[in-house]
Each structure stands twice: as C-alpha cells, then as structure tokens.
Scaffold this motif. Sequence first.
Motif, PDB file in Angstrom:
ATOM      1  N   GLY A  48      62.319 -37.320  -3.727  1.00 50.50           N
ATOM      2  CA  GLY A  48      62.034 -35.964  -4.173  1.00 50.50           C
ATOM      3  C   GLY A  48      61.955 -34.963  -3.027  1.00 50.50           C
ATOM      4  N   SER A  49      62.074 -33.683  -3.391  1.00 49.26           N
ATOM      5  CA  SER A  49      62.046 -32.604  -2.388  1.00 49.26           C
ATOM      6  C   SER A  49      60.756 -32.613  -1.580  1.00 49.26           C
ATOM      7  CB  SER A  49      62.183 -31.244  -3.076  1.00 49.26           C
ATOM      8  OG  SER A  49      63.412 -31.166  -3.746  1.00 49.26           O
ATOM      9  N   LYS A  50      59.644 -32.969  -2.235  1.00 55.54           N
ATOM     10  CA  LYS A  50      58.369 -32.903  -1.526  1.00 55.54           C
ATOM     11  C   LYS A  50      58.348 -33.873  -0.345  1.00 55.54           C
ATOM     12  CE  LYS A  50      55.817 -31.897  -5.673  1.00 55.54           C
ATOM     13  NZ  LYS A  50      54.886 -32.531  -6.577  1.00 55.54           N
ATOM     14  N   SER A 104      69.289 -37.940  -3.760  1.00 55.21           N
ATOM     15  CA  SER A 104      68.482 -37.125  -2.849  1.00 55.21           C
ATOM     16  C   SER A 104      68.340 -35.689  -3.338  1.00 55.21           C
ATOM     17  CB  SER A 104      69.145 -37.123  -1.469  1.00 55.21           C
ATOM     18  OG  SER A 104      68.485 -36.219  -0.622  1.00 55.21           O
ATOM     19  N   SER A 105      67.119 -35.241  -3.445  1.00 55.09           N
ATOM     20  CA  SER A 105      66.847 -33.822  -3.697  1.00 55.09           C
ATOM     21  C   SER A 105      66.762 -33.136  -2.343  1.00 55.09           C
ATOM     22  CB  SER A 105      65.523 -33.659  -4.432  1.00 55.09           C
ATOM     23  OG  SER A 105      65.562 -34.321  -5.659  1.00 55.09           O
ATOM     24  N   GLY A 106      66.175 -31.961  -2.323  1.00 55.08           N
ATOM     25  CA  GLY A 106      65.889 -31.298  -1.050  1.00 55.08           C
ATOM     26  C   GLY A 106      66.895 -30.258  -0.613  1.00 55.08           C
ATOM     27  N   ALA A 107      67.994 -30.079  -1.363  1.00 59.14           N
ATOM     28  CA  ALA A 107      69.002 -29.106  -0.931  1.00 59.14           C
ATOM     29  C   ALA A 107      68.450 -27.684  -1.037  1.00 59.14           C
ATOM     30  CB  ALA A 107      70.272 -29.255  -1.762  1.00 59.14           C
ATOM     31  N   VAL A 108      67.932 -27.333  -2.208  1.00 59.88           N
ATOM     32  CA  VAL A 108      67.381 -25.980  -2.387  1.00 59.88           C
ATOM     33  C   VAL A 108      66.147 -25.824  -1.485  1.00 59.88           C
ATOM     34  CG1 VAL A 108      66.381 -24.342  -4.032  1.00 59.88           C
ATOM     35  CG2 VAL A 108      68.204 -25.884  -4.777  1.00 59.88           C
ATOM     36  N   GLY A 109      65.306 -26.843  -1.490  1.00 63.31           N
ATOM     37  CA  GLY A 109      64.035 -26.788  -0.754  1.00 63.31           C
ATOM     38  C   GLY A 109      64.212 -26.570   0.741  1.00 63.31           C
ATOM     39  N   THR A 110      65.270 -27.130   1.332  1.00 59.62           N
ATOM     40  CA  THR A 110      65.461 -26.916   2.775  1.00 59.62           C
ATOM     41  C   THR A 110      66.302 -25.670   3.026  1.00 59.62           C
ATOM     42  OG1 THR A 110      67.330 -28.442   2.748  1.00 59.62           O
ATOM     43  CG2 THR A 110      65.233 -29.348   3.411  1.00 59.62           C
ATOM     44  N   ASN A 154      75.477 -31.109  -8.211  1.00 58.46           N
ATOM     45  CA  ASN A 154      76.355 -30.131  -7.559  1.00 58.46           C
ATOM     46  C   ASN A 154      75.763 -28.731  -7.775  1.00 58.46           C
ATOM     47  OD1 ASN A 154      78.452 -28.994  -6.250  1.00 58.46           O
ATOM     48  ND2 ASN A 154      80.049 -29.739  -7.625  1.00 58.46           N
ATOM     49  N   ASP A 155      74.602 -28.517  -7.171  1.00 57.86           N
ATOM     50  CA  ASP A 155      73.808 -27.317  -7.467  1.00 57.86           C
ATOM     51  C   ASP A 155      74.526 -26.005  -7.187  1.00 57.86           C
ATOM     52  OD1 ASP A 155      71.121 -28.396  -8.192  1.00 57.86           O
ATOM     53  OD2 ASP A 155      71.248 -29.278  -6.203  1.00 57.86           O
ATOM     54  N   SER A 156      75.402 -25.992  -6.178  1.00 59.36           N
ATOM     55  CA  SER A 156      75.970 -24.701  -5.810  1.00 59.36           C
ATOM     56  C   SER A 156      76.964 -24.182  -6.837  1.00 59.36           C
ATOM     57  CB  SER A 156      76.585 -24.747  -4.415  1.00 59.36           C
ATOM     58  OG  SER A 156      77.438 -25.836  -4.329  1.00 59.36           O
ATOM     59  N   ASP A 193      67.193 -31.900 -13.672  1.00 58.01           N
ATOM     60  CA  ASP A 193      66.470 -32.133 -12.427  1.00 58.01           C
ATOM     61  C   ASP A 193      66.889 -33.496 -11.895  1.00 58.01           C
ATOM     62  OD1 ASP A 193      64.664 -34.227 -13.504  1.00 58.01           O
ATOM     63  OD2 ASP A 193      63.995 -32.572 -14.754  1.00 58.01           O
ATOM     64  N   ASN A 194      66.492 -33.773 -10.659  1.00 51.09           N
ATOM     65  CA  ASN A 194      66.979 -35.000 -10.042  1.00 51.09           C
ATOM     66  C   ASN A 194      66.307 -36.265 -10.574  1.00 51.09           C
ATOM     67  OD1 ASN A 194      68.812 -33.550  -8.611  1.00 51.09           O
ATOM     68  ND2 ASN A 194      68.229 -34.376  -6.610  1.00 51.09           N
ATOM     69  N   ASP A 195      65.211 -36.106 -11.324  1.00 51.62           N
ATOM     70  CA  ASP A 195      64.635 -37.293 -11.979  1.00 51.62           C
ATOM     71  C   ASP A 195      65.606 -37.768 -13.048  1.00 51.62           C
ATOM     72  OD1 ASP A 195      62.259 -37.260 -10.468  1.00 51.62           O
ATOM     73  OD2 ASP A 195      61.506 -35.620 -11.711  1.00 51.62           O
ATOM     74  N   VAL A 219      58.944 -26.294  -3.822  1.00 56.03           N
ATOM     75  CA  VAL A 219      60.262 -26.813  -3.447  1.00 56.03           C
ATOM     76  C   VAL A 219      60.877 -27.758  -4.482  1.00 56.03           C
ATOM     77  CG1 VAL A 219      59.968 -26.575  -0.956  1.00 56.03           C
ATOM     78  CG2 VAL A 219      59.197 -28.668  -2.061  1.00 56.03           C
ATOM     79  N   SER A 220      60.049 -28.351  -5.346  1.00 55.27           N
ATOM     80  CA  SER A 220      60.594 -29.370  -6.252  1.00 55.27           C
ATOM     81  C   SER A 220      60.690 -28.839  -7.674  1.00 55.27           C
ATOM     82  CB  SER A 220      59.716 -30.622  -6.223  1.00 55.27           C
ATOM     83  OG  SER A 220      58.485 -30.341  -6.834  1.00 55.27           O
ATOM     84  N   THR A 221      61.427 -29.578  -8.521  1.00 56.32           N
ATOM     85  CA  THR A 221      61.660 -29.106  -9.887  1.00 56.32           C
ATOM     86  C   THR A 221      60.823 -29.888 -10.895  1.00 56.32           C
ATOM     87  OG1 THR A 221      63.913 -28.657  -9.241  1.00 56.32           O
ATOM     88  CG2 THR A 221      63.439 -28.591 -11.593  1.00 56.32           C
ATOM     89  N   GLY A 222      61.032 -31.178 -10.948  1.00 61.21           N
ATOM     90  CA  GLY A 222      60.375 -31.982 -11.981  1.00 61.21           C
ATOM     91  C   GLY A 222      58.952 -32.325 -11.565  1.00 61.21           C
ATOM     92  N   GLY A 223      58.051 -32.453 -12.507  1.00 60.05           N
ATOM     93  CA  GLY A 223      56.715 -32.959 -12.215  1.00 60.05           C
ATOM     94  C   GLY A 223      56.629 -34.374 -12.739  1.00 60.05           C
TER      95      GLY A 223
HETATM   96  N1  GLU Z   1      69.076 -30.883  -6.836  1.00 57.45           N
HETATM   97  C1  GLU Z   1      67.942 -30.131  -6.360  1.00 57.45           C
HETATM   98  C2  GLU Z   1      67.958 -30.053  -4.839  1.00 57.45           C
HETATM   99  O1  GLU Z   1      68.591 -30.833  -4.177  1.00 57.45           O
HETATM  100  C3  GLU Z   1      66.637 -30.756  -6.727  1.00 57.45           C
HETATM  101  C4  GLU Z   1      66.316 -30.772  -8.159  1.00 57.45           C
HETATM  102  C5  GLU Z   1      64.953 -31.485  -8.355  1.00 57.45           C
HETATM  103  O2  GLU Z   1      64.052 -31.305  -7.520  1.00 57.45           O
HETATM  104  O3  GLU Z   1      64.811 -32.183  -9.317  1.00 57.45           O
HETATM  105  O4  GLU Z   1      67.299 -29.201  -4.316  1.00 57.45           O
END
Ligand code: GLU
Length: 368
Positions: A20-22, A58-64, A145-147, A157-159, A221-225
């Motif tokens: 996850g992004s966290k 892997s998440s983290g694309a938007v978050g970084t 493919n978020d972009s 979400d990535n879950d 930074v993350s989407t799903g809880g």
């Molecule tokens: N695909 C998104 C990313 O890489 C994350 C979506 C999510 O956190 O579930 O930032």
Amino acid sequence: MSDLRKNLLAEAKRIVIKIGSKVLVDESSKGVNSAFIKKLAQSVAILQNAGKEIAIVSSGAVGTGMTKLGYPKKPEHIADKQVCAAIGQIDLMHAYRNAFEKEKIIVGQILLSAEDFRDRGRYKNLQNVMDSALKHKVIPIINENDSVAVAEIKVGDNDKLSSDVALFWNADLLLLFTDEDGLFDSNPKKNPNARLLNFVPEITKEVMSLAGKSGDAGSAVSTGGMASKLEAVKAVTFSGCNAFLANGTKVLPHEVLLENATGTLFLGNAKKLGSRKKWLSFVSTPKGSITIDDGGVNAIRKKNASVLPVGISSVSGHFNVKDLIDVQDLNGNKIARGVSRFDSENLRKVARLKNQKEAIHKNDLVVF
Ligand code: GLU
C-alpha cells in the motif's frame, strides 16, 4: 491452530504481494521509500530461491508524485491525480529496478485497467504475459494505469486490483501489506485492549463489520481503507486462495511465509472455483444490476436455477447482451453475478413477464 497457520503459509507457492501507499511513501521525504523497497527485494529474493512464484501489486504512484507537484494530499481533480501518477510511477519503478538488480532479479512494469479484466480475451492474454514473466523469472510490478484510467475504466483501488490479479493468476496466497498489524476486533488506535485476530476461518458478516470498527478509511496518500482490504480478502478466499494482512513497516514477505510473522491469516474456501467462475464472480467489474424477488432468490439459491425475467423487479444501468451484471435481492444485498442474455433496454421490457427466455442462464451465474 498455529501449526495449520504455519503450514498453510509455508506451502503457498504462487503469491501476490500488495504493497500500500502508506508503506511506499517515505514518511519524512514524502518520496519513494527506497529503504523499504530494498528490504522487499531481499525478501523476495529469499522467496524466489525457495521456489516461490511472486508478483507484486504496488501502489504509491499518486502518493509519491503529488509531492513533486507540491500537493499535501491527493488532488481532487482527476487530471491532476493522473499527472501525479505519471510522475510517481517512474520514481517507483526506478526504485524497484535498482533494488531488485542488486538481488540479480529483473522486474517488469505492468499497468492495467478494468477493461483488461472485463474482456475475457484480454484477461487470457494477461494470463499468458504473467506465465511468460514466470518462465523468465521476471517479477511483475503491477499497478493500475492511473494516468489514463478515468472512473468508468478504473479497477478502483489497488486492494481490488490485487485480488483480481491473485484470481486470474491462480495464486495460493494474497499478501496485503498496510500500516496496520492485521485485523483487530476494535480500533487499535482508540482501544488499547483491541485484540489482533491471528486466524479468520471464514469471512462472515461480522468479520466484514470489523472494517468500520478498525477506523481505517484511507489517508492523504492511500485510497482503500480496511473495508476495501476485506472486500479483496472476501473475493480471493471465496475462490479458494488464502490471504494474509500484515504491517509492511514491520514485517517482510519471507517472514510471513517462513517465520511466524504477526498478522491475520484468512482461510480460503476449500472449494476452488474454476477460471471462468472466478472471472464471473469477482475479477470483472459489472456493467449494471438487476433486483430479483424472493421467489427468484429462492430458485437460484436452493434449486440451482437460472434467473428468469418473471422474478426481476428492476433493472439498473446500461448494459449489452453478454455483459456481466450483479444480481441483488429486494434488500439490496448482492447475491449473485452473471452474464446477461438481454441488453438492459430489452430486459426492462420483459421484467416481471412469464414465459421468456432466461435473463441469466445458470451456467453463467455464480451465487455467493
Ligand atoms: N494506483 C494508485 C497509486 O499507485 C493507488 C490506489 C490505491 O491506493 O488503492 O497511487
């Protein structure tokens, strides 16, 4: 119980690891947490040497990416979020490549959207790509493919993405890494006596309701809880895959499989679903839904029958013949999913009428 837990984890051969992004966004720099990715690479190398087959979601694309553009939290506007993803994805992959190269492992990037799962042909192509990666000992690093993905073509979400990947790849284990130690019986941030559940044999309504109590509903930074994590767990366990929820800031994948790491193990259903049923039930995102009356519910649940127009009380969404749709009861509970033999317009016309062909044939129906 703990022996069963240990054996189930040790015996898993094909594993999807979702980070996850966290975990991936470094707390102080707000950029990619390269120190974590380095440890992850070492851990994956141990597992690969032990004969395990691994894919990473892997998440983290938007978050970084958002840090570089100066956003303190995920931007509201979809195009801004997409450009953050486009930036962050490069940094992420750079970090993955550097870390895995040191372990002599080649990584490859795979970016997916809901369309890749909806269409059965594309779904099969994806299986072939994953098989080829496996043959070449390449570790796929998968993200949405978020972009380019907008609402209608997003997996969500990535879950959900990780459970889709685990299902189409026939994984034995889905490892979900977040910043919680596992599933608790109440919110550990508020209740010091909250108890960590080590083993969950079945995803019941009570288990699902723990998501609300855990108090985790995503972050800056993350989407799903926790709710979306449990949805992912429910999807894979229904199809026979085990799932494990652990704290990625404390535990590494090889520790889950080979050592007795802290976290929650969710047991997969003993009855494994075939590939088509898996696709029908969870992997693809439905285009619409129908509500059926109690007689209809009884027929599909107890008599293994098809869904007939006579039992349909309403139709929602726009779908075509052969599209996947949800089936719900009069209380709005999702009870099945299947392939419609009508488009939505014609199904509205025949709803409640007797002597019509099946709306969803029993062979194209998965009842939950
Ligand atoms: N695909 C998104 C990313 O890489 C994350 C979506 C999510 O956190 O579930 O930032």
